[in-house]
Design an enzyme around this catalytic site. Structure first.
Site, short mmCIF file in Angstrom:
data_model
loop_
_atom_site.label_atom_id
_atom_site.label_comp_id
_atom_site.label_asym_id
_atom_site.label_seq_id
_atom_site.Cartn_x
_atom_site.Cartn_y
_atom_site.Cartn_z
N GLY D 148 0.83 -1.20 0.00
CA GLY D 148 0.00 0.00 0.00
C GLY D 148 0.86 1.25 0.00
N CYS D 149 0.23 2.39 -0.20
CA CYS D 149 0.98 3.64 -0.32
C CYS D 149 1.56 4.08 1.02
CB CYS D 149 0.10 4.72 -0.93
SG CYS D 149 -1.53 4.89 -0.16
N TYR D 150 0.71 4.18 2.05
CA TYR D 150 1.26 4.52 3.37
C TYR D 150 2.31 3.50 3.81
CZ TYR D 150 -2.46 8.02 4.35
OH TYR D 150 -3.29 9.12 4.35
#
Lengths: 343, 343, 343, 343
Positions: D148-150
């Protein structure tokens, strides 16, 4: 009517002060000074004030301010300290929005601001005007030092927890974010639209001048010494401060929601949101309210507080007017009860 | 106190109406209806109103509005026309912010809005509430139709020139730009932040519903028939309309600056800027003022008018309150004299 | 490999040139000069170039540029004219992104730019590098003058109509809007985030320096003299120009959509959208394409053209690289075929 | 040429994948599927791809993807898990950008995502594709789960400190902020321009689905169990993630700057900034780089890491292409070496 003078109204906090005061029913603004723009109609600089503020800037001098009951300083640091002693001697009430009288320890001030403090006698009588802490002292103060914007959001957010002694004061984190108006109206490449828009960054991580001010305030609320890590960030928006505060809970049974609700039950400008809320900065755009929410994610022992203010209003000009209202015996909310501009 | 009901306050014009009315000294808002959100406290939908508006939405019905002196409709088109006849029969004053009663020619309305007009009797008595044109009729109107946002900015910009007969009405151009709040609060992909931010576009070039409304208004100001090319654009900002108007000057000696100053000399909410000015939309953010500038570039025969309003205030809710003030015999500016939120 | 030097790469067009050239397969950037920042690594000023551009700025001089095949000037006006004659004498190809060599009539240039033109011999041989007009001349030009940003968008939009002779050239309107990067990287209060964000305004209505450049270009396409009203606006976005063009159709039977499609059938960087379209500036963000749509609202006799470019790419650095590709016999699209950054 | 199929390219990660792949020299995109938009040319949905991507969406099916060497899923969670087993059986390499195969503990996944995990056999063989951690495993993986991005920003930020064992893993804070594209392209009121612009807020404080993914990753780097407080915020910008990480230093003599520089010395897409730096999200706009800075404010024992990525690039599509490059034996940087779009 309270006669008001404003020193240094060319910046954003000065403009905000005028925006608020031009609708305040008990105030007449009689003098607005500016060294650089004397002669210029105020509304030419701030077209949003056209038809509301008819005055022109005048050269700053104690004489020019003679007719005022109260003088606001909306100047960069090191300006107020030059004139304040003389105005105090002339019997004026002074409300300083700059940093000059916020930190009680003159040596600490000098370290962080890099200048000698030239009004240390005045500094001794200055009252730090966070009304939720110092309301009684403000009622009789002659020199009122308005808190900084970050310090307002951070102190109001930690206060219920520190006063109740339910967190570890030695390990606090304040991760804060500000709109760009916090940087003022100086012509700097770093604050150009093209440099700030559609981007986000931290700044001042090695050290920001609001750190000693915040620690001074938090130490006043805590039995044990406070140590804070403070990291400000720049958000591509005009107004608003959002502080996300982290602390380790030392009392596993503390009802943190109740602590916040009780502490601020009688505060007109602090709004504790229902459990589970996430305040947005736009919900306080243009108004003097601080909205707070408190969380305990995953039921672990870290408590997270979310605190939002408008940096120019509760973080500067609005809080200054709130202090003036208190000082002059008016209802504390006079002229400050608009609703936020939303959307 | 004037007792106010609001139908459909979940949209942005409704929220703006509440923002204005909660500080209006002669008004008490007694009922706010919403079909979808009955039971919900208004401040839960619009947290900017927390502490300012204590009401919850109720189901819409004529009974719910019985206690009101005046009912505002802040609904999509085709809603007001269903209830207005009954409210008029009950003796209420109705101020409609939607499009239902703006166009006098019902067939033209039906062509542009794609629905049958089911309240044509009411339509006949509706007063088009651009106060700078129709102030006297508003004083006694029972059904007040508030102008659209673009039509307000465009009509105020062309009016002095058309009334004076110094431009060719057969060849007008209105190049207008609006903030995104003009698109309302519907969940549409096209209005997502990610679709709109940091970009700019025209829309509705083949035909926009405000075209017939504007041409109706301009024809009322002109001796000869008007033909307008109207191109709206979407600006990545929340509020504000900027209209850039182009017309061919037919009288080479006309003093266009003087025409504007004279026409609006007594208007509290129209501000003619000095020669050479360029009004910014932020200079009217949150206020009911239209600011205008007029130019004749290069001394050629094209006159250019710049007209800015806040689409939610002078373009909707503020103008509606202005009309209410007129209708109920109050000072026209009551509750409407804030300064713009700037920066 | 073509050896490239860049003069004045501290501004935004210079940075954009580096962004494009650092991925151009046939180019090696060997020298980047800056009077103020000599010694500074380029990537320190533009962190987006870290790891892509390893050079540091050097003091500008003809010697420093000796190793280059081509020298780009990305400087404010009046800089290139000082050095260009010497570089031409040294046999370099010069591509000037500034305004110095855009206007053929030196007296006209001097009137609008307020300086004497000190390189009028060079001016005579300069080729105005709108490739869609002057491709053949560019192939052999030694001094290439890149069009301004507004002039690119406006000329490409009017060209098919003027060349076909189907509009009245005496009464043209170009209502244009630009992102803030068009104003450059100077530290000015007017371009601060806090002054520009969430607002919109026209500027330069009495006269903008791109007007004579545009009229020069349009006159080249038209049998009869052109008269243009040009009004630029500032949009709160970083990149992008949107021109909305208005003209009176003189041939009621003209198929304007077909005129556009035919004119640009073989142009790699002009994209004529399907009938009824509204191009968004974000659809060309970071790329060298101009997207166009043409409308005839309500079937009346006003034709409306919508033209979008990225002001830094097709409006400056991209178009300069396109000219370089042409000049050096490369495929015109080399290094310029990215897709737009969207969202 | 590697033949690529994309499932679900109507969202922003799918569009970003196309933006990158249409310039990748070793890739041919042969199929793009969409259940809702079959038949629609991709460039009609994303006009930024006009002239770059000529395909139309087709109905999703394993047959449609038969000709591909690799299939990317850019779908909401719970979609990939339905088709992936069949594609694996057909011998395809699958690169999943969704959450379906990120968390190894299926029960934990089910708790946070609220659905049964229907492809647990496939889950067992999935390789979590943070190349800086799992490069070797990616080389031979058949099912690649992109982080995921985070989680990408947070893991890269904590990794050097956790691997070196110089911080207390039991008390980590990740205060992160994301641009709005992280919320996807769904039509929701909360993501309208008018709801997000010029404001800032935290969200998901009680619990965000990226928390278990991040803790899984951090536990893999730490000898002792990790406990993280993760608070995401929404920034009014399109792209970008900024993570501000806080940890207590347990080794007072640790040279944190050196730890970062050594750990990432050979990583093409991790850029450790010089001491004292503050990375901006715009410095990675549109590129696959993570930029990091590490601070120890006031010399106290709290270490602060600043980590920025583009959520759609290094946080999604770029990292997926990086994984594809590794998997297919290409140079890891192929097609990924653009410079950031800045300004």
């Amino acid at each position: 009517m309270i006669k008001v003078g404003i020193v240094g109204a060319t910046g954003y906090t000065g403009a905000e002060l005028l925006r608020i005061l031009c609708n305040h029913p008990q105030v007449e603004v009689v003098t607005i000074t500016s060294r650089g723009d004397a002669g210029l109609p105020v509304a030419e600089l701030y077209p949003g004030l056209r038809g509301r503020v008819g005055l022109a800037f005048v050269e700053p001098s104690v004489e020019a301010l003679a007719a005022c009951d109260v003088v606001f300083f909306a100047t960069p640091h090191c300006v107020a300290m030059e004139s304040v002693p003389e105005l105090l001697a002339a019997g004026k009430v002074v409300i300083d929005l700059s940093a000059d009288f916020r930190i009680k320890d003159a040596a600490l001030w000098e370290k962080w601001y890099g200048h000698a403090h030239t009004a240390q006698e005045a500094l001794k009588q200055a009252v730090y005007a966070l009304p939720e802490v110092n309301r009684e002292a403000i009622r009789t103060a002659q020199l009122i030092a308005c808190p900084g914007c970050y310090p307002t959001a951070v102190q109001l957010g930690f206060m219920p927890l520190l006063e109740a002694g339910v967190i570890d004061p030695a390990n606090l984190v304040a991760n804060a974010a500000s709109g760009v108006s916090g940087a003022g109206r100086q012509a700097k490449v770093a604050n150009l639209f093209t440099e700030v828009h559609d981007s986000y960054k931290a700044y001042g991580v090695p050290g920001h001048r609001h750190l000693p001010e915040i620690e001074q305030g938090l130490n006043g609320m805590s039995k044990q010494p406070v140590s804070l890590t403070f990291v400000p960030h720049l958000v591509p928006m005009i107004r608003g401060i959002h502080a996300t505060l982290y602390a380790t809970l030392t009392d596993d049974n503390a009802d943190v929601q109740a602590l916040f609700e009780q502490r601020y039950a009688n505060e007109a400008f602090v709004d504790v949101l229902p459990k589970g809320s996430h305040p947005e900065t736009r919900s306080v755009k243009g108004i003097n309210t601080c909205r707070l929410a408190v969380h305990r994610p995953q039921g672990r022992n870290t408590v997270v507080v979310l605190s939002v203010i408008d940096n120019l209003t509760k973080g500067a000009a609005g809080q200054a007017v709130q202090a003036m209202n208190i000082r002059f015996g008016l209802d504390e909310t006079t002229g400050l009860l608009q609703a936020a501009l939303m959307p």
